[in-house]
Design a protein around this motif. Structure first.
Motif: not given
Length: 399
Positions: A154-161, A179-193
């Motif tokens: 599982f992966a959670v992305l930052g807002d900019k990414l 890297g070498t693995d595939r991840y499923r995006v389950i969330g996006v974080m709020e802007k933090k700067g």
């Protein structure tokens, strides 16, 4: 001669020599403005850095592998250091007073979608990041609990990414390669700067176990521990030390509390603000030399005036007060103008360059103005004494 007569005569004298008075005060104006501007930048930096550290809260203890202190012998550090493990983090979470624990592994890797790619910060962490670091998902959810033993991709992305990789399209459910693995995006974080140059928005969060595999590490880089407000920090540190010492067979780790970090940072930044104030004070010193020089020359040029005042009955202390008050008035006027100019420049900086932290340090503003008055008193004493010692007959004869 009454006090108000001395004041009136001093102002008349200053007004009669406008250019000389302006040039005399100019050095102080520049010096005081420099002190205010420099200390405002130092205070602004102080506030900015402290705010950056406290945005994650203050009830945090960081546990790092390796003992940072020595044992009295040069180079005598711990010879054997056991890695901080996911099991250590789980054991710490069971301590009394501990609210949540976050195991941390950090690195940098390429993050790819089907048609886009970008190098980004990768943080391996646990499910308690929103609670401990005070950063929450704006879309979807954060990493689920129970990922310590068999972490899923599982992966959670930052807002900019998320914006860079998917634009305005929702990334939830999409796949990214890290890297070498595939991840499923389950969330996006709020802007933090940014935090001290580290862009929290250009970050991807994955389970700590997966990050250990990705970066081929045996040890966690850090374990962040959040404790309750009713907990005694010293007692909790002792419990942490006892627990990890029993698990590792020795004290091969370092505890750093957020308060310790803030105190150290606050001390360093206060010294920095004082240092820039001293640099501005050099300009004040130059201004004081200018006042001494001008007032000494004035005493030499106004010998006949002094002789006339003495001849009509002015006592030595009246002459002394007259020259002293002139120097004090020049310093006060220069101080007021310097304060106004400094505050004005700081205001312009805040408007024109909002990214540059600037905050008026009122203690230094007051100190600079009081110093200008002190400079006026000190720089006026020698010329005033010289003028007061003049013999009235010799002074009149010189005319």
């Amino acid at each position: 001669m009454h006090f108000f007569d001395i004041v009136r005569l001093s102002f008349r004298t200053i007004a009669s020599y406008k250019l000389r008075s302006a040039l005399t005060s100019l050095g102080l104006i520049i010096g005081i403005a420099a002190v205010i501007i420099l200390t405002s930048l130092g205070r602004g930096l102080h506030t900015f850095v402290i705010a950056e550290f406290t945005q994650f809260g203050t009830n945090i203890i960081g546990i790092h592998p390796g003992k940072k202190s020595t044992f009295g012998i040069s180079g005598a550090t711990m010879n054997t250091v056991r890695p901080l493990s996911m099991a250590d983090a789980a054991a710490l979470a069971k301590l009394a007073g501990v609210v949540a624990v976050v195991p941390v592994v950090q690195g940098n890797a390429r993050v790819e979608t089907d048609n886009k790619q970008r190098r980004s910060n990768v943080i391996g962490a646990g499910d308690a990041v929103p609670q401990v670091w005070k950063i929450r998902p704006a879309l979807g959810r954060f990493l689920p609990s129970g990922e310590d033993a068999n972490p899923r991709t599982f992966a959670v992305l930052g807002d900019k990414l998320a914006t860079e990789l998917f634009g305005q399209t929702s990334p939830l459910g999409k796949r990214v390669r890290i890297g070498t693995d595939r991840y499923r995006v389950i969330g996006v974080m709020e802007k933090k700067g940014q935090m001290l140059g580290f862009d929290m928005d250009d970050t991807v969060y994955i389970p700590a176990g997966k990050a250990l595999e990705m970066f081929d590490r045996e040890s966690l880089m850090e374990i962040d521990l959040l404790y309750g407000n009713n907990v005694t920090v010293a007692a909790l540190q002792k419990n942490i030390t006892n627990l990890l010492t029993a698990r590792h067979g020795g004290e091969d780790f370092t505890l750093i509390t957020q308060n310790q970090m803030l105190e150290s940072m606050d001390s360093v930044l206060n010294i920095l603000t004082l240092a820039v104030a001293v640099l501005g004070g050099i300009s004040l010193l130059v201004g004081s030399v200018g006042i001494i020089t001008i007032m000494t020359i004035a005493a030499s040029e106004r010998v006949s005036e002094i002789g006339l005042l003495r001849a009509i009955g002015a006592e030595r202390d009246i002459i002394f007060k007259l020259f002293l008050f002139e120097a004090l008035t020049l310093s006060a006027v220069g101080g007021v103008i310097g304060v106004i100019a400094g505050i004005g420049v700081v205001g312009l900086i805040s408007i024109l360059v909002p990214a540059l932290p600037a905050e008026l340090a009122w203690a230094y503003v007051a100190a600079a103005f009081l110093l200008s008055l002190l400079i006026g008193i000190v720089s006026g004493v020698i010329p005033a004494m010289k003028a007061a010692r003049l013999d009235p007959l010799q002074a009149l004869h010189s005319e």
